[in-house]
Design an enzyme around this catalytic site. Sequence first.
Site: not given
Lengths: 360, 360
Positions: B184, B120, B142, B247, B226, B264, B244, B240, B251, B236
């Site tokens: 990026e 955990r 993330k 993205h 960032k 990516h 993306n 935030r 994706h 987000e």
Amino acid sequence: MQSLRVALGDRAYDIHIGTGLLNDVNLILPFLKKAGVAIVTNETVAPLYLERLAGGLRNAGVAVTEIVLPDGEAYKDWSTLNRVFDVLLERHAERSTTLIALGGGVIGDLTGFAAACYQRGVPFIQVPTTLLSQVDSSVGGKTAINHPRGKNMIGAFYQPRLVLADLDTLDTLPDRELAAGLAEVIKYGLIRDAEFLAWLEANMTLLLARDKTALAYAVHRSCEHKAEVVAADEKEAGERALLNLGHTFGHAIETGLGYGAWLHGEAVAVGTLMAAELSARLGWLDRAAVERVEALFRIAGLPVRGPDLGGDRYLELMSHDKKVQDGRLRLVLLAQLGRAVLTDQAAEADIRAAIAARVG
Amino acid sequence: MQSLRVALGDRAYDIHIGTGLLNDVNLILPFLKKAGVAIVTNETVAPLYLERLAGGLRNAGVAVTEIVLPDGEAYKDWSTLNRVFDVLLERHAERSTTLIALGGGVIGDLTGFAAACYQRGVPFIQVPTTLLSQVDSSVGGKTAINHPRGKNMIGAFYQPRLVLADLDTLDTLPDRELAAGLAEVIKYGLIRDAEFLAWLEANMTLLLARDKTALAYAVHRSCEHKAEVVAADEKEAGERALLNLGHTFGHAIETGLGYGAWLHGEAVAVGTLMAAELSARLGWLDRAAVERVEALFRIAGLPVRGPDLGGDRYLELMSHDKKVQDGRLRLVLLAQLGRAVLTDQAAEADIRAAIAARVG
């Protein structure tokens, strides 16, 4: 209906305890977004309570996805978790989709972990249907799945938005599971409430007869303890570890026998007696106290002796425990009945002797 | 060495950017507990940098476990994650064992998620060794693994304790990966810093020649952006999401082609151009602006056209995106060069046209 609050700042939430709660969708509706809900339950609970909850929500205009998993601790694993993700993705569940766990500890732990991880976190609600999950696992945000090498090894601290403990669901609970839940109830008495322990001794017959008033008191008192401890120590940096009385020994039994052979509460009962034996060896408890604990577990219908896995195997399994720190095993023991302590001072020989005294 | 801080209250942490950082164990030692570290890396990075980091730590008396995974986005999955858990459990890693991610975005995302879930949650440190991970994925917490139905679908927001971006590791980075990282970097210019965009246009040749001063500036400026965005909106809920840009389209390319076919950053470059095309269709950007973006990606050595998966397949893949809300696709578009906006107002026909303009 009785309510209490888990005070965790911006993640605080209510626990409602009472009868007829599954029929009262107004308790849940304020928490839902347009994206609707996915109810996760198992093959045993679904025929009994799924329609009661899902039908009410659908009548209120909520989009409901039903995910029915096989029943049992053996399914608290990655592959079952992945079935939940598969359905959520298939149905295009969003970040605002609310997961509802309808079932016992396995469903609650697994669904909570699914909610913690799906798209990096979606809201979830606990609707515990066993005594064990109502008094313990649904409250406090510990979520997890098992790993072949250890119970609850993969998981997250992730709080629900709401806990609904409907006492009506205990009507259909098998006796063995009722007893397993009582093990965790007794635990609260042993670790922090001698008065509650005495109440349990006086009222165990009523609880076993499923008297609703007695059950309501036991669930409420247990949740009060759990909520208080969790609010003070959410991530188990200190006091929260005391809730694990009997769990390090108990997890060894569960993992050693294979998940599902014993119920969690059964393993905790024997584990608690091992902890009591060890506390006696350290001079903290006298024999009368150990026997008093044993008697209460016996009346509750719980086992008081564990499987003989061998001392080495017990120690090996216990060494994987999450409470190991700097290579030393930390155990929750009893300074007296009603007061638990966390210690890494128990000698290995004493641990072995305490186990040996309670196996076979 | 330059340093900056991600301001996240009790989870705040430093990013150090410079040369020779892998040799300086004193940057890491203050964060470690007695239980030691487990360094997670891959088969490409291990021969280059593992000993530099692990040897230094061992010399300082730290117990080091090494976990070397296969290289590539295709391994950012549950079964690879489980290999990490297997080793951690085998070696009796504890709650105070610190995980160190030594590698690019895949290693950072997967190791971060392992740290979020193991028992955990255990501490972790990012040591990004690619430009992409230095400017983006190592900062902000993330973490995730992929699911066959969608990229980064299973994960957690879980912050590192420290980020060490050693620019020396960029010396061995293949050109294609350097370019992917630049995608990026360019993104920050496009979404929130027109001045930085102009600097990138003026200095792209130096960056491609791996001039350390230029790289240091680009990494530092990117991390500043960032860190600022993450501190304002960790989970987000708003701003935030602007990070993306490109993205959601990207994706779709990555998932549609199978993980690993495109890097990516390559998919993000084409996705960004699709977003720019769509922005132009909405009247926000003129053709000259779109061409300026395309020219910069071209100089950086990035693709400017995507695979022709068909419009239906693109839309199907995009509909799994985490930014879908109430069934509507939300896209990051460009109001102008240097200012991004999140909108769910783009018509499907326009989205299809923007994709069509950039495939084949």
